[in-house]
Design an enzyme around this catalytic site. Structure first.
Site, PDB file in Angstrom:
ATOM      1  N   GLU A 120      -5.336  -8.334  -1.040  1.00 42.04           N
ATOM      2  CA  GLU A 120      -6.017  -8.134   0.249  1.00 42.04           C
ATOM      3  C   GLU A 120      -7.470  -7.783  -0.004  1.00 42.04           C
ATOM      4  O   GLU A 120      -7.750  -6.860  -0.774  1.00 42.04           O
ATOM      5  CB  GLU A 120      -5.410  -6.968   1.045  1.00 42.04           C
ATOM      6  CG  GLU A 120      -4.146  -7.272   1.777  1.00 42.04           C
ATOM      7  CD  GLU A 120      -3.708  -6.112   2.678  1.00 42.04           C
ATOM      8  OE1 GLU A 120      -4.564  -5.447   3.299  1.00 42.04           O
ATOM      9  OE2 GLU A 120      -2.498  -5.873   2.734  1.00 42.04           O
ATOM     10  N   GLU A 147       0.838  -1.215   0.000  1.00 40.36           N
ATOM     11  CA  GLU A 147       0.000   0.000   0.000  1.00 40.36           C
ATOM     12  C   GLU A 147       0.869   1.259   0.000  1.00 40.36           C
ATOM     13  O   GLU A 147       0.829   2.073   0.928  1.00 40.36           O
ATOM     14  CB  GLU A 147      -0.937   0.003   1.204  1.00 40.36           C
ATOM     15  CG  GLU A 147      -1.997  -1.080   1.122  1.00 40.36           C
ATOM     16  CD  GLU A 147      -3.100  -0.940   2.156  1.00 40.36           C
ATOM     17  OE1 GLU A 147      -2.868  -0.282   3.182  1.00 40.36           O
ATOM     18  OE2 GLU A 147      -4.194  -1.488   1.939  1.00 40.36           O
TER      19      GLU A 147
HETATM   20  C1  BG6 Z   1      -4.313  -2.747   4.788  1.00 44.87           C
HETATM   21  C2  BG6 Z   1      -2.997  -3.240   5.243  1.00 44.87           C
HETATM   22  O1  BG6 Z   1      -4.300  -1.377   5.066  1.00 44.87           O
HETATM   23  O2  BG6 Z   1      -5.486  -3.153   5.370  1.00 44.87           O
HETATM   24  C3  BG6 Z   1      -3.054  -4.288   6.328  1.00 44.87           C
HETATM   25  O3  BG6 Z   1      -2.153  -3.639   4.194  1.00 44.87           O
HETATM   26  C4  BG6 Z   1      -4.238  -4.007   7.231  1.00 44.87           C
HETATM   27  O4  BG6 Z   1      -1.826  -4.288   6.993  1.00 44.87           O
HETATM   28  C5  BG6 Z   1      -5.514  -4.119   6.408  1.00 44.87           C
HETATM   29  O5  BG6 Z   1      -4.309  -4.841   8.354  1.00 44.87           O
HETATM   30  C6  BG6 Z   1      -6.791  -3.917   7.198  1.00 44.87           C
HETATM   31  O6  BG6 Z   1      -6.733  -2.740   7.932  1.00 44.87           O
HETATM   32  P1  BG6 Z   1      -6.973  -2.707   9.491  1.00 44.87           P
HETATM   33  O7  BG6 Z   1      -6.590  -1.353   9.900  1.00 44.87           O
HETATM   34  O8  BG6 Z   1      -8.408  -2.989   9.701  1.00 44.87           O
HETATM   35  O9  BG6 Z   1      -6.092  -3.760  10.081  1.00 44.87           O
END
Ligand code: BG6
Length: 471
Positions: free
Chosen positions: A371, A178
């Protein structure tokens, strides 16, 4: 680039799972300095120096879910689901404890070698993120991290160590997780805090430039060392929709999309977009771009574009009286047409099709969804069941969107590694209670729990889905 199998799998990041923060010769990293609780956001945004956090704070990354000790058991569970890929990151400070050493830490390399061998034993493709919100503290102390061009050489040394050691075993690399997160959370994304006398935009865009130069250099080196491997950029994606059809709102959304795609413009097209160069010039922002950088960026663009997608975003020119509490670093306003998660994130499966089209239309390179998933509170029943039907529904809808995009729109997607393979520490909140995993980990927000692993309903659902999937 072609793959002979669609890479269905799961994802995690070192700082959110490994723990063992002082074992195996590891040095401290930026996320080890990010506390749970009221100061987390200010430190993450670079507004408060981590050294100002009062003593006694709890730091969730220090133990995380102890994957450093449990990786064999955890990988066995992933193999049992039928995963064909596992995306994880390497902790830079396990390999170079301060970042400054000339020789890598053998114990750190051996740890990842065992992780990779364990994956390959089950025919799980390792997808490695070189830096997932990860900078050794030693480099923050020496150079104020990515504020300095010195970081390019440090990153190159680190990346080369990984390429040399894992060639023949790792075929997919991602340079920075990201990368656009640096705009919103520069400490989380790049280990930098902004001082009072500094121009925030200048600091951030220079740091981003050095990261993109480092990414291009790593791309060049990988091609020299392991020509058949693939390397990708990684964007926190999600289109900004205009809140209304008023030209002001449309323009607002367009600007926000341009700011997001700025990173891919450089990493995939190899050139800075004109709007950005104009903006820097007009606002007196000096970016340290050399002719050599320009050449490097142009000649070493990425092979594929990986991205995370959790939600679309919505832009409005005048936000008076409108709910801006989107719960997400990407900002914008609340979209009244969408459902939301318990943390306020928009739920928008069609937005996944939309963003895949947007990225493809701009770059025409294979995509990789690395993701996507739902952060939710799960209830562990007395019989050890976790009925997370909401997560199953979320994943189903998003997988449907992927399949439609591939079939109807003809967009090539290398794979989908869902977030997260197993419960882990949330990046934004530092809590355990915001769970994404198919596997429950018994640990709470304050660090209490047995760390026992328990399969959720979504685990069984994903296993059945993978067994029957024809892509
Ligand atoms: C992304 C990241 O921002 O989203 C992860 O690459 C992160 O590291 C994921 O965990 C979900 O976000 P959060 O803040 O709910 O953990």
């Amino acid at each position: 680039m072609e793959t002979n199998k669609f890479l269905w799998g799961g994802a995690t990041a070192a700082n959110q799972v490994e723990g063992a923060y002082q074992e195996g010769g590891r040095g401290l990293s930026n996320i080890d300095l990010l506390p749970f609780g009221e100061y987390r956001l200010s430190v993450a945004q670079g507004d408060m120096p981590y050294s100002d956090v009062p003593a006694g704070a709890y730091y969730p990354s220090h133990e995380a879910i102890d994957f450093y000790h449990t990786y064999k058991e955890d990988i066995r569970l992933l193999a049992d689901v039928g995963m064909r890929a596992y995306r994880f990151s390497i902790s830079w400070s396990r390999i170079y404890p301060t970042g400054l050493e000339s020789k890598p830490n053998e114990e750190g390399l051996r740890f990842y070698e065992s992780v990779i061998e364990e994956l390959l034993k089950y025919n799980i493709e390792p997808i490695v993120t070189i830096s997932h919100f990860d900078v050794p503290k030693g480099l923050m102390d020496a150079f104020e991290s990515w504020k300095s061009r010195e970081m390019v050489a440090m990153y190159e040394k680190y990346a080369m160590t990984l390429f040399e050691r894992f060639k023949g075993k790792v075929k997919y690399w991602i340079t920075f997780n990201e990368i656009n997160m640096i705009l919103h959370k520069p400490f989380t994304g790049a280990g930098i805090s902004i001082k009072e006398n500094e121009n925030r935009d200048e600091v951030i865009y220079n740091a981003a430039h050095y990261e993109m130069v480092a990414s291009a250099l790593a791309t060049k080196r990988l091609r020299e060392v392991v020509p058949d491997a693939h390397i990708g950029a990684m964007l926190a994606a999600g289109d900004y929709y205009p809140y209304s059809s008023s030209p002001e709102d449309v323009r607002e959304a367009q600007k926000a999309n341009q700011e997001t795609f700025f990173f891919l413009d450089v990493q995939s097209r190899g050139e800075y977009p004109r709007w950005a160069l104009n903006k820097f010039q007009k606002s007196g922002i000096h970016i340290d771009i050399t002719d050599e950088d320009k050449k490097l960026l142009k000649e070493n663009t990425v092979d594929y574009i990986s991205f995370s997608y959790y939600a679309s975003r919505t832009s409005k020119a005048d936000t008076t009286g409108v709910d801006t509490n989107t719960g997400n670093a990407a900002g914008g306003v609340v979209n009244p047409y969408l459902k939301r998660s318990e943390w306020g994130w928009m739920i928008d499966p069609l937005g996944l099709r939309i963003v895949m089209n947007s990225i493809w239309d701009r770059y025409q390179k294979p995509l990789f969804l690395v993701e996507n998933g739902l952060g939710a509170r799960d209830v562990l029943e007395e019989d050890d069941a976790i009925h997370d039907d909401y997560r199953i529904a979320y994943l189903k809808e998003h997988i449907d969107a992927i399949q439609t995009t591939m079939v109807e729109d003809g967009i090539p997607l290398l794979g989908f590694t869902m977030w997260s393979a197993i419960d882990l520490v949330s990046s934004s909140g530092g809590e355990m209670g915001k769970r994404y995993g198919l596997i429950y980990v018994d640990k709470d927000d304050n660090g209490e729990g047995t760390l026992r692993r328990i399969k959720k309903d979504s685990y069984h659902w994903f296993k059945e889905f993978l067994a029957s999937s024809n892509i």
